[in-house]
Design a protein around this motif. Structure first.
Motif, short mmCIF file in Angstrom:
data_model
loop_
_atom_site.label_atom_id
_atom_site.label_comp_id
_atom_site.label_asym_id
_atom_site.label_seq_id
_atom_site.Cartn_x
_atom_site.Cartn_y
_atom_site.Cartn_z
N LYS A 1 -90.20 -89.51 12.67
CA LYS A 1 -90.34 -88.15 13.16
C LYS A 1 -91.04 -87.56 11.74
O LYS A 1 -91.02 -87.88 10.63
CB LYS A 1 -89.35 -87.49 13.75
CG LYS A 1 -88.72 -88.00 14.69
CD LYS A 1 -89.46 -87.97 16.03
CE LYS A 1 -88.86 -88.54 17.23
NZ LYS A 1 -89.77 -88.41 18.50
N HIS A 2 -91.84 -86.23 12.19
CA HIS A 2 -92.38 -85.48 11.20
C HIS A 2 -91.22 -85.06 9.95
O HIS A 2 -90.20 -84.37 10.48
CB HIS A 2 -93.15 -84.30 11.80
CG HIS A 2 -93.94 -83.43 10.85
ND1 HIS A 2 -93.59 -82.87 9.69
CD2 HIS A 2 -95.37 -83.23 11.03
CE1 HIS A 2 -94.65 -82.38 9.14
NE2 HIS A 2 -95.71 -82.48 10.07
N PRO A 3 -91.66 -85.17 8.82
CA PRO A 3 -90.40 -84.72 7.87
C PRO A 3 -90.55 -83.13 7.59
O PRO A 3 -91.33 -82.40 8.03
CB PRO A 3 -91.12 -85.23 6.48
CG PRO A 3 -92.34 -85.59 6.59
CD PRO A 3 -92.73 -85.76 8.18
N MET A 4 -89.33 -82.66 7.30
CA MET A 4 -88.97 -81.23 6.98
C MET A 4 -88.21 -81.12 6.08
O MET A 4 -87.11 -81.93 5.60
CB MET A 4 -88.50 -80.48 8.54
CG MET A 4 -87.04 -80.76 8.83
SD MET A 4 -86.48 -80.19 10.15
CE MET A 4 -86.16 -78.74 9.33
N PRO A 5 -88.09 -79.81 5.46
CA PRO A 5 -87.12 -79.50 4.34
C PRO A 5 -85.62 -79.13 5.04
O PRO A 5 -85.66 -78.86 6.29
CB PRO A 5 -87.56 -78.25 3.69
CG PRO A 5 -88.49 -77.72 4.73
CD PRO A 5 -89.10 -78.81 5.50
N VAL A 6 -84.70 -79.76 4.32
CA VAL A 6 -83.34 -79.44 4.69
C VAL A 6 -83.02 -77.97 4.85
O VAL A 6 -83.04 -77.22 3.99
CB VAL A 6 -82.32 -80.18 3.99
CG1 VAL A 6 -80.74 -79.97 4.51
CG2 VAL A 6 -82.40 -81.66 4.07
N PRO A 7 -82.73 -77.37 6.14
CA PRO A 7 -82.29 -76.01 6.05
C PRO A 7 -81.33 -75.62 5.38
O PRO A 7 -80.35 -76.30 5.09
CB PRO A 7 -82.21 -76.06 7.74
CG PRO A 7 -82.88 -77.03 8.36
CD PRO A 7 -82.66 -77.95 7.41
N PRO A 8 -81.12 -74.35 4.98
CA PRO A 8 -82.00 -73.21 5.26
C PRO A 8 -83.31 -73.50 4.30
O PRO A 8 -83.08 -73.97 3.11
CB PRO A 8 -81.16 -71.95 4.83
CG PRO A 8 -80.08 -72.52 3.74
CD PRO A 8 -79.71 -74.05 4.44
N ILE A 9 -84.38 -73.01 4.60
CA ILE A 9 -85.70 -72.96 4.06
C ILE A 9 -86.06 -71.60 3.63
O ILE A 9 -85.99 -70.52 4.24
CB ILE A 9 -86.70 -73.46 5.21
CG1 ILE A 9 -86.08 -74.98 5.94
CG2 ILE A 9 -88.02 -73.75 4.46
CD1 ILE A 9 -86.86 -75.28 6.91
N TYR A 10 -86.77 -71.68 2.47
CA TYR A 10 -87.21 -70.34 1.91
C TYR A 10 -88.67 -70.48 1.76
O TYR A 10 -89.18 -71.40 1.52
CB TYR A 10 -86.47 -70.15 0.32
CG TYR A 10 -84.93 -69.85 0.42
CD1 TYR A 10 -84.46 -68.75 0.54
CD2 TYR A 10 -84.24 -71.00 0.56
CE1 TYR A 10 -83.08 -68.55 0.53
CE2 TYR A 10 -82.65 -70.69 0.50
CZ TYR A 10 -82.28 -69.48 0.46
OH TYR A 10 -80.75 -69.31 0.66
N GLN A 11 -89.38 -69.44 2.01
CA GLN A 11 -90.85 -69.24 1.55
C GLN A 11 -91.15 -69.29 0.19
O GLN A 11 -90.33 -69.09 -0.89
CB GLN A 11 -91.36 -67.98 1.90
CG GLN A 11 -91.08 -67.44 3.62
CD GLN A 11 -92.01 -68.39 4.45
OE1 GLN A 11 -92.32 -69.33 3.99
NE2 GLN A 11 -92.27 -67.71 5.81
N PRO A 12 -92.29 -69.88 0.10
CA PRO A 12 -92.85 -70.21 -1.50
C PRO A 12 -92.87 -68.86 -2.41
O PRO A 12 -92.59 -69.04 -3.63
CB PRO A 12 -94.22 -70.36 -1.26
CG PRO A 12 -94.39 -71.08 -0.12
CD PRO A 12 -93.32 -70.34 0.84
N GLU A 13 -92.71 -67.69 -1.77
CA GLU A 13 -92.72 -66.50 -2.57
C GLU A 13 -91.43 -66.16 -3.48
O GLU A 13 -91.22 -65.65 -4.39
CB GLU A 13 -93.16 -65.29 -1.63
CG GLU A 13 -94.73 -65.06 -1.37
CD GLU A 13 -94.96 -66.11 -0.22
OE1 GLU A 13 -96.31 -66.41 -0.25
OE2 GLU A 13 -94.03 -66.67 0.34
N VAL A 14 -90.38 -66.55 -2.54
CA VAL A 14 -89.18 -66.74 -3.22
C VAL A 14 -88.89 -67.56 -4.41
O VAL A 14 -88.25 -67.13 -5.56
CB VAL A 14 -88.02 -67.22 -2.03
CG1 VAL A 14 -86.36 -67.20 -2.62
CG2 VAL A 14 -87.95 -66.10 -1.03
N ALA A 15 -89.49 -68.72 -4.14
CA ALA A 15 -89.42 -69.68 -5.55
C ALA A 15 -90.33 -68.90 -6.70
O ALA A 15 -89.96 -69.17 -7.65
CB ALA A 15 -90.35 -70.99 -5.08
#
Length: 333
Positions: A200-214
């Motif tokens: 299946k399509h890979p995804m980040p493990v939740p919770p997920i943050y937007q790049p701006e937070v990083a």
């Protein structure tokens, strides 16, 4: 005088969002990545926001290319003030399905790319006795998960390398600083162009943050580099605490949940991946900073906000401890 900032992996994801942030500050921003399409688009954004961009296509796995970037950057803008190592690559697959060539490539980019960038930065910063290096790390450099053995190994290596270097700088009384910004799961385009052998399509493990937070976490680490590392996102800190107190329990929990939590219900992406060649050679192929998970990503992190205010650090640590307790309870259930 505008600061000069070098950002590797600047064409997309965290690097792209960090480039925008420094553009708003009016900085001289040296944009480094392999894909010229993403770099050119990033340069347009930096310029529109008030910064001065310099596009430098390079593969960070090649120390000669990284050194050439540093030479051009200082020739164009003068001394480098901040060097941010952010470029990476990975493969989503069980270890036995990752070839030796693939594992080597991930290590060369995701670990040795940081070493190469750090070497070129230090070559210029040490004689001047000033400058800051920020390593964009990951919670996975503290706590490994399944299906990402090459990436986790590289992120762990970055921590070990940086800790050793930090003690050497302290020994010589240097005013050059190196710090690590440890990241949570982030909504970047990598999940659409990563090499994968998952069903299946890979995804980040939740919770997920937007790049701006990083990006805000990276910039804060660069502005306050005396701490050895910063944790961005409550889940990052809770994961670290849980790993310190109940690592064996966490192993069993991740063995049970770590496969499904990294896959969506969609079929995996088809076409070119970016392990050996960039997917954004052409300008039209620009992928921006965000990935495909905007609807489920957080634009703010209370933990990261608290971490930027020293008076609230104790409160943040206490809340993180409670989060770790909650994590431990979930592991045991």
């Amino acid at each position: 005088m505008s600061p000069t900032v070098v950002i590797t992996g600047a064409s997309a994801g965290i690097g792209r969002a960090t480039a925008r942030l420094y553009g708003r500050r009016g900085a001289n921003v040296v944009l480094v990545a392999r894909g010229e399409g993403g770099l050119r688009a990033a340069a347009d954004e930096v310029a529109a926001l008030g910064g001065r961009p310099l596009v430098q296509p390079a593969d960070v796995a090649d120390p000669a290319q990284v050194e050439a970037v540093a030479e051009v950057a200082e020739k164009e803008f003068g001394p480098i003030d901040v060097w941010i190592n952010c470029a990476f690559s990975t493969v989503f697959a069980p270890f036995e399905e990752i070839t030796a060539e693939e594992f080597k490539r991930v290590t060369e980019v995701t670990y040795l790319g940081f070493v190469n960038g750090t070497r070129s930065a230090l070559k210029r910063m040490l004689p001047r006795d000033r400058g800051t290096i920020v390593q964009v790390g990951s919670a996975l450099g503290e706590r490994s998960i399944p299906l990402q053995s090459a990436y986790c190994g590289a992120k762990h290596a970055i921590n070990g390398f940086t800790s050793s270097l930090r003690t050497e700088l302290l020994h010589r009384g240097s005013n050059v600083h190196v710090t690590v910004a440890q990241m949570p799961a982030v909504n970047t385009p990598q999940f659409d162009w990563v090499r994968t052998r998952l069903s299946k399509h890979p995804m980040p493990v939740p919770p997920i943050y937007q790049p701006e937070v990083a990006a805000r976490g990276v910039a804060y680490a660069a502005d306050h580099p005396r701490r050895k590392q910063y944790y961005v996102g409550a889940t990052t800190l809770a994961t670290v605490w849980a790993n310190r107190f109940v690592p064996a329990l966490l192993d069993r929990y991740l063995a049970r949940t770590g496969f499904d939590s990294q896959q969506t219900d969609r079929i995996p992406p088809a076409g070119q991946d970016n392990l050996f060649e960039p997917v954004d050679r052409e300008r039209a192929a620009d992928h921006g900073a965000h990935g495909a998970f905007d609807d489920s990503s957080h634009a703010r992190s209370w933990q990261a906000t608290l971490a930027r205010h020293p008076a609230a650090t104790a409160v943040g640590a206490g809340v993180a401890a409670l989060g770790a307790v909650g994590t431990i309870r979930r592991l045991a259930s």
